[in-house]
Design an enzyme around this catalytic site. Structure first.
Site, short mmCIF file in Angstrom:
data_model
loop_
_atom_site.label_atom_id
_atom_site.label_comp_id
_atom_site.label_asym_id
_atom_site.label_seq_id
_atom_site.Cartn_x
_atom_site.Cartn_y
_atom_site.Cartn_z
N CYS A 48 -5.69 -5.11 -1.34
CA CYS A 48 -4.65 -4.63 -0.43
C CYS A 48 -3.78 -5.82 -0.03
O CYS A 48 -3.79 -6.85 -0.73
CB CYS A 48 -5.23 -3.90 0.78
N ASP A 74 -1.14 1.83 5.20
CA ASP A 74 -1.63 0.63 5.88
C ASP A 74 -1.89 0.98 7.34
O ASP A 74 -0.95 1.34 8.06
CB ASP A 74 -0.55 -0.45 5.76
N ARG A 95 -7.91 -2.29 4.58
CA ARG A 95 -8.23 -1.26 3.57
C ARG A 95 -9.20 -1.73 2.50
O ARG A 95 -10.20 -1.05 2.23
CB ARG A 95 -6.93 -0.76 2.91
P1 4NP Z 1 -4.60 -4.46 4.84
O1 4NP Z 1 -3.78 -4.35 6.22
O2 4NP Z 1 -3.58 -4.83 3.78
O3 4NP Z 1 -5.14 -3.10 4.67
O4 4NP Z 1 -5.62 -5.53 5.06
C1 4NP Z 1 -2.97 -5.38 6.71
C2 4NP Z 1 -3.51 -6.38 7.43
C3 4NP Z 1 -2.70 -7.38 7.95
C4 4NP Z 1 -1.34 -7.35 7.72
C5 4NP Z 1 -0.80 -6.34 6.97
C6 4NP Z 1 -1.61 -5.36 6.46
N1 4NP Z 1 -0.51 -8.35 8.27
O5 4NP Z 1 0.71 -8.24 8.13
O6 4NP Z 1 -1.01 -9.32 8.87
#
Ligand code: 4NP
Length: 156
Positions: free
Chosen positions: A9, A123, A15
């Site tokens: 991800c 997300d 995720r």
């Molecule tokens: P992930 O969610 O891609 O599902 O781990 C996110 C976690 C952090 C960020 C974006 C998406 N961020 O911008 O810090």
């Protein structure tokens, strides 16, 4: 030799850590290795988001010992299957591929449920708390299908 699966991800804290824990729980450990990574570098070394840890725990899985890392080109050689959570992850990963065989390892995880529809796992990072429950349910259903296909292809 184990069959190796990588979940990807953006941050590797919401995720893909869930996808890693869920798929690993549906596969025999001695035959399959499941890991996860993020396309971004902001959270390297961190454990999963508390909300992901909580929803996993509610469903009987402990993902708290995972540590975020960034996706790297070498992952194409080290993994047999790479499942991405959304279309941006797909683009980011594919753009690092050097040949068709590397590209062919990559697919959106929800294509396991909705073939060729390229649906995103949303997300949940900036969303409401129940976003994590929704993500968990989607990933659980998709991983059930992925696990049965993997076991069929790599009998043990
Ligand atoms: P992930 O969610 O891609 O599902 O781990 C996110 C976690 C952090 C960020 C974006 C998406 N961020 O911008 O810090």
């Amino acid at each position: 030799m184990t069959t190796k699966v990588l979940m990807v991800c953006l941050g590797n804290i919401c995720r893909s850590p869930l996808a890693e824990g869920i798929l690993a729980s549906k596969l025999p450990q001695n035959k399959f290795t499941v890991d996860s990574a993020g396309t971004g570098n902001w959270h390297i070394g961190k454990k999963p988001d508390e909300r992901s840890i909580a929803v996993a725990q509610k469903n009987g899985l402990d993902i708290s010992i995972q540590k975020a890392r960034q996706f790297s080109k070498t992952d194409f050689d080290n993994y047999d299957y790479i499942f991405v959570m959304d279309n941006t992850n797909y683009y980011d990963v594919i753009s690092l591929a050097e040949n068709e065989s590397q590209k062919n390892k990559v697919d959106l995880i929800l294509n396991a449920l909705f073939p060729n529809e390229n649906v995103d796992v949303p997300d949940p990072y900036y969303g409401l708390a129940n976003g994590f429950d929704n993500v968990y349910q989607m990933l659980d259903e998709a991983c059930t299908v992925v696990a049965s296909k993997l076991i069929e292809k790599h009998p043990y």
